[in-house]
Design a protein around this motif. Structure first.
Motif, mmCIF file in Angstrom:
data_model
loop_
_atom_site.group_PDB
_atom_site.id
_atom_site.type_symbol
_atom_site.label_atom_id
_atom_site.label_comp_id
_atom_site.label_asym_id
_atom_site.label_seq_id
_atom_site.Cartn_x
_atom_site.Cartn_y
_atom_site.Cartn_z
ATOM 1 N N SER A 206 28.607 49.764 50.925
ATOM 2 C CA SER A 206 27.889 49.029 49.881
ATOM 3 C C SER A 206 27.650 47.609 50.358
ATOM 4 O O SER A 206 28.456 47.043 51.100
ATOM 5 C CB SER A 206 28.696 49.009 48.582
ATOM 6 N N THR A 207 26.527 47.023 49.954
ATOM 7 C CA THR A 207 26.220 45.649 50.319
ATOM 8 C C THR A 207 26.188 44.776 49.065
ATOM 9 O O THR A 207 25.748 45.203 48.006
ATOM 10 C CB THR A 207 24.863 45.559 51.029
ATOM 11 N N GLY A 208 26.689 43.571 49.216
ATOM 12 C CA GLY A 208 26.652 42.632 48.101
ATOM 13 C C GLY A 208 27.858 41.717 48.082
ATOM 14 O O GLY A 208 28.998 42.198 48.095
ATOM 15 N N THR A 209 27.610 40.426 48.065
ATOM 16 C CA THR A 209 28.693 39.446 48.032
ATOM 17 C C THR A 209 29.469 39.521 46.723
ATOM 18 O O THR A 209 30.652 39.165 46.671
ATOM 19 C CB THR A 209 28.120 38.030 48.230
ATOM 20 N N GLU A 210 28.818 40.028 45.681
ATOM 21 C CA GLU A 210 29.465 40.093 44.366
ATOM 22 C C GLU A 210 30.393 41.299 44.211
ATOM 23 O O GLU A 210 31.108 41.394 43.219
ATOM 24 C CB GLU A 210 28.390 40.133 43.267
ATOM 25 N N LEU A 211 30.392 42.190 45.173
ATOM 26 C CA LEU A 211 31.167 43.420 45.047
ATOM 27 C C LEU A 211 32.616 43.218 45.487
ATOM 28 O O LEU A 211 32.895 42.525 46.462
ATOM 29 C CB LEU A 211 30.533 44.540 45.874
ATOM 30 N N ARG A 212 33.501 43.877 44.775
ATOM 31 C CA ARG A 212 34.912 43.859 45.131
ATOM 32 C C ARG A 212 35.410 45.306 45.217
ATOM 33 O O ARG A 212 35.000 46.168 44.443
ATOM 34 C CB ARG A 212 35.739 43.101 44.070
ATOM 35 N N SER A 213 36.306 45.553 46.148
ATOM 36 C CA SER A 213 36.922 46.864 46.271
ATOM 37 C C SER A 213 38.083 46.985 45.303
ATOM 38 O O SER A 213 38.640 45.971 44.831
ATOM 39 C CB SER A 213 37.413 47.092 47.708
ATOM 40 N N ILE A 214 38.464 48.217 45.016
ATOM 41 C CA ILE A 214 39.602 48.464 44.140
ATOM 42 C C ILE A 214 40.844 47.782 44.726
ATOM 43 O O ILE A 214 41.114 47.874 45.917
ATOM 44 C CB ILE A 214 39.842 49.971 43.993
ATOM 45 N N GLY A 215 41.578 47.085 43.851
ATOM 46 C CA GLY A 215 42.788 46.401 44.299
ATOM 47 C C GLY A 215 42.580 44.926 44.566
ATOM 48 O O GLY A 215 43.539 44.157 44.639
ATOM 49 N N GLU A 216 41.315 44.504 44.736
ATOM 50 C CA GLU A 216 41.017 43.094 44.949
ATOM 51 C C GLU A 216 40.859 42.363 43.618
ATOM 52 O O GLU A 216 40.551 42.975 42.590
ATOM 53 C CB GLU A 216 39.742 42.930 45.780
ATOM 54 N N LYS A 217 41.055 41.066 43.659
ATOM 55 C CA LYS A 217 40.895 40.247 42.463
ATOM 56 C C LYS A 217 39.427 40.205 42.067
ATOM 57 O O LYS A 217 38.549 40.042 42.920
ATOM 58 C CB LYS A 217 41.422 38.837 42.710
ATOM 59 N N LEU A 218 39.181 40.352 40.765
ATOM 60 C CA LEU A 218 37.814 40.330 40.269
ATOM 61 C C LEU A 218 37.467 38.905 39.840
ATOM 62 O O LEU A 218 37.786 38.460 38.742
ATOM 63 C CB LEU A 218 37.661 41.301 39.097
ATOM 64 N N ASP A 219 36.797 38.177 40.732
ATOM 65 C CA ASP A 219 36.412 36.801 40.455
ATOM 66 C C ASP A 219 35.277 36.760 39.435
ATOM 67 O O ASP A 219 34.574 37.757 39.219
ATOM 68 C CB ASP A 219 35.966 36.110 41.747
ATOM 69 N N PRO A 220 35.072 35.598 38.797
ATOM 70 C CA PRO A 220 33.975 35.465 37.835
ATOM 71 C C PRO A 220 32.634 35.831 38.484
ATOM 72 O O PRO A 220 32.334 35.407 39.600
ATOM 73 C CB PRO A 220 34.024 33.990 37.444
ATOM 74 N N GLY A 221 31.835 36.624 37.775
ATOM 75 C CA GLY A 221 30.527 37.020 38.279
ATOM 76 C C GLY A 221 30.562 38.200 39.230
ATOM 77 O O GLY A 221 29.516 38.644 39.703
ATOM 78 N N CYS A 222 31.761 38.724 39.525
ATOM 79 C CA CYS A 222 31.901 39.838 40.463
ATOM 80 C C CYS A 222 32.135 41.154 39.714
ATOM 81 O O CYS A 222 32.540 41.160 38.553
ATOM 82 C CB CYS A 222 33.054 39.586 41.431
ATOM 83 N N VAL A 223 31.882 42.256 40.401
ATOM 84 C CA VAL A 223 32.089 43.584 39.814
ATOM 85 C C VAL A 223 32.760 44.472 40.861
ATOM 86 O O VAL A 223 32.658 44.227 42.060
ATOM 87 C CB VAL A 223 30.760 44.232 39.371
ATOM 88 N N TYR A 224 33.458 45.484 40.385
ATOM 89 C CA TYR A 224 34.037 46.450 41.306
ATOM 90 C C TYR A 224 32.946 47.365 41.862
ATOM 91 O O TYR A 224 32.028 47.770 41.138
ATOM 92 C CB TYR A 224 35.119 47.278 40.609
ATOM 93 N N ASP A 225 33.072 47.669 43.119
ATOM 94 C CA ASP A 225 32.119 48.562 43.784
ATOM 95 C C ASP A 225 32.372 49.994 43.345
ATOM 96 O O ASP A 225 33.422 50.573 43.635
ATOM 97 C CB ASP A 225 32.277 48.430 45.305
ATOM 98 N N SER A 226 31.410 50.590 42.639
ATOM 99 C CA SER A 226 31.532 51.989 42.211
ATOM 100 C C SER A 226 30.680 52.921 43.064
ATOM 101 O O SER A 226 31.044 54.080 43.272
ATOM 102 C CB SER A 226 31.128 52.129 40.739
ATOM 103 N N ASN A 227 29.552 52.420 43.564
ATOM 104 C CA ASN A 227 28.625 53.292 44.289
ATOM 105 C C ASN A 227 29.260 53.958 45.501
ATOM 106 O O ASN A 227 28.988 55.116 45.808
ATOM 107 C CB ASN A 227 27.393 52.496 44.745
ATOM 108 N N ARG A 228 30.116 53.215 46.203
ATOM 109 C CA ARG A 228 30.707 53.761 47.423
ATOM 110 C C ARG A 228 31.570 54.982 47.101
ATOM 111 O O ARG A 228 31.604 55.948 47.878
ATOM 112 C CB ARG A 228 31.525 52.669 48.117
#
Length: 433
Positions: A206-228
């Motif tokens: 997945s591409t995107g600076t706003e994406l976070r993997s499961i287990g990572e901190k969810l910073d403001p404006g970010c979302v967890y990567d579901s597509n992968r």
């Protein structure tokens, strides 16, 4: 793998009805034509039968034996010579029971006209016998059986030698995806190993600076990567060799490195995100720098933006699918365009998605000029007819609706709005085999 053709050359042979909104069937034809050279250089491997489920058969499987190996009984009953039926003018016939034949324990003596033997399902037909009368149709009196002469015809309830498979003839054809029934069929031939095409190696990220993997901190404006994870699930069902490259931020160095590594190691690369018009990232730029890429607008809903072509690295080319970032659009474009292409590359002979019919329970608004896929829930009406209810939430970002649905309602390119009670095409999410 063989060298891929130029994407522009492939597109020249498939005139689009509208280059600014490529039809789904046109896009699929183009993709299959582009990836076809891969099937010409597929490598094969010999594997144990029990490991072959879901694999693609590399060459025709020739039957080394007849199946069945001899004429045998299709049911429990009494085997006899049909000439006995014509030896009497009476409405009933009586035969003398001379013995029994069991599966694996044949009756070895010839049975004469006027006699019979007790026979079990699958047992070899004794010499002289060509017909079986089911046991429930006979009357037994000591060693005599009797039945109505019109209860059976000559040759009834007999399975012929080689009726299922003949020695020296193909049992399964190359390109067949091996299913549970095929395992049993191959085993019935005494074959313990099969030659299959090697698995395609598919890399995805997945591409995107706003994406976070499961287990990572969810910073403001970010979302967890579901597509992968969705892509992983869809790919896993196709029996492929998978490499998960994780989440790649919108940074040129990171993107170049990931694309280069994936192209060198994989036959196919699948990305999600970064292919929409006007997206402020580097993904499209890096794709174009490193490969032969076309960016399409598809006449489809959901899933309009898509990238397709090839990426090169270390003298190796990998086919690239750049899918839209919205979760539902990712799934729809994967199933309609990527899955058939992967099956083609794997050497499968049948790659089309099965279509069924159901009666719509709701009105569905639709304008001609694009193919639409709506999420639906299937049920059976009181008259036994399959019916489908369009889900109320059809937004391309509503992944929950895909989880709750069990089918896609397919509305064709030229199709207009649907009224309640009309038949529609559906694609089921699950299948028996």
């Amino acid at each position: 793998m063989s060298t891929l053709p130029k994407l522009s050359a492939t597109m020249n042979h498939i005139p689009a009805s509208n280059p600014d909104a490529l039809r789904v069937d046109e896009a699929l034809q183009l993709i299959k034509t582009f990836v076809q050279p891969h099937t010409q250089s597929l490598t094969t491997e010999l594997i144990p039968l029990q490991q072959s489920l879901g694999r693609v058969l590399a060459k025709d499987l020739i039957s080394p034996i007849n199946v069945p190996a001899a004429d045998n009984s299709a049911m429990d009953g009494y085997a006899f010579n049909s000439a006995s039926l014509f030896s009497t003018s009476s409405q009933f016939i009586a035969l003398k029971n001379m013995g029994a034949a069991l599966a694996g324990k044949p009756f070895l003596t010839e049975v004469e006209v006027g006699a019979c033997i007790r026979i079990m399902t699958g047992a070899s037909m004794p010499l002289g016998c060509d017909t079986v009368i089911p046991q429930e149709l006979v009357q037994i009196d000591g060693d005599l059986i009797s039945f109505a002469t019109n209860a059976v015809k000559a040759g009834d309830n007999r399975r012929l030698k080689g009726e299922d498979l003949k020695e020296g003839k193909p049992a399964l054809l190359a390109g067949k995806i091996i299913r549970p029934a095929d395992l049993g069929l191959i085993a019935s031939l005494g074959i313990s190993q099969v030659t299959v095409n090697k698995k395609l190696r598919v890399g995805f990220f997945s591409t995107g600076t706003e994406l976070r993997s499961i287990g990572e901190k969810l910073d403001p404006g970010c979302v967890y990567d579901s597509n992968r994870y969705t892509i992983f699930g869809m790919l896993s069902r196709l029996n492929l060799d998978l490499i998960d490259f994780g989440v790649v931020p919108d940074q040129p160095e990171d993107l170049r490195l990931t694309f280069a590594t994936a192209a060198a190691e994989c036959d196919v690369i699948i990305t999600s995100g970064g292919v929409s018009v006007g997206v402020a990232d580097y993904t499209k730029q890096i794709m174009q720098e490193m490969g032969d890429i076309g960016f399409w607008k598809l006449a489809i809903r959901p899933g309009r933006p898509m990238a397709f072509g090839s990426i090169s690295s270390e003298n190796h080319q990998a086919v690239l699918f750049g899918l839209p970032g919205n979760p539902v659009a990712t799934m729809v474009t994967f199933y309609q365009l990527v899955k058939p292409a992967l099956l083609t590359m794997a050497g499968a002979s049948h790659t089309d998605t099965p279509i069924s019919k159901a009666r719509s329970l709701t009105a569905i608004r639709k304008l001609p000029g694009r193919t639409e896929f709506q999420r639906g829930q299937l049920s059976i009406s009181s008259d036994g007819m399959p019916t489908v209810l369009a889900m109320p939430s059809q937004g391309s970002g509503v992944l929950r609706s895909m989880s709750e649905a069990d089918c896609l309602i397919v509305l064709g390119h030229n199709q207009e709005s649907i009224e309640p009670g009309e038949l529609v095409d559906i694609v089921l999410f699950e299948g028996l085999i």
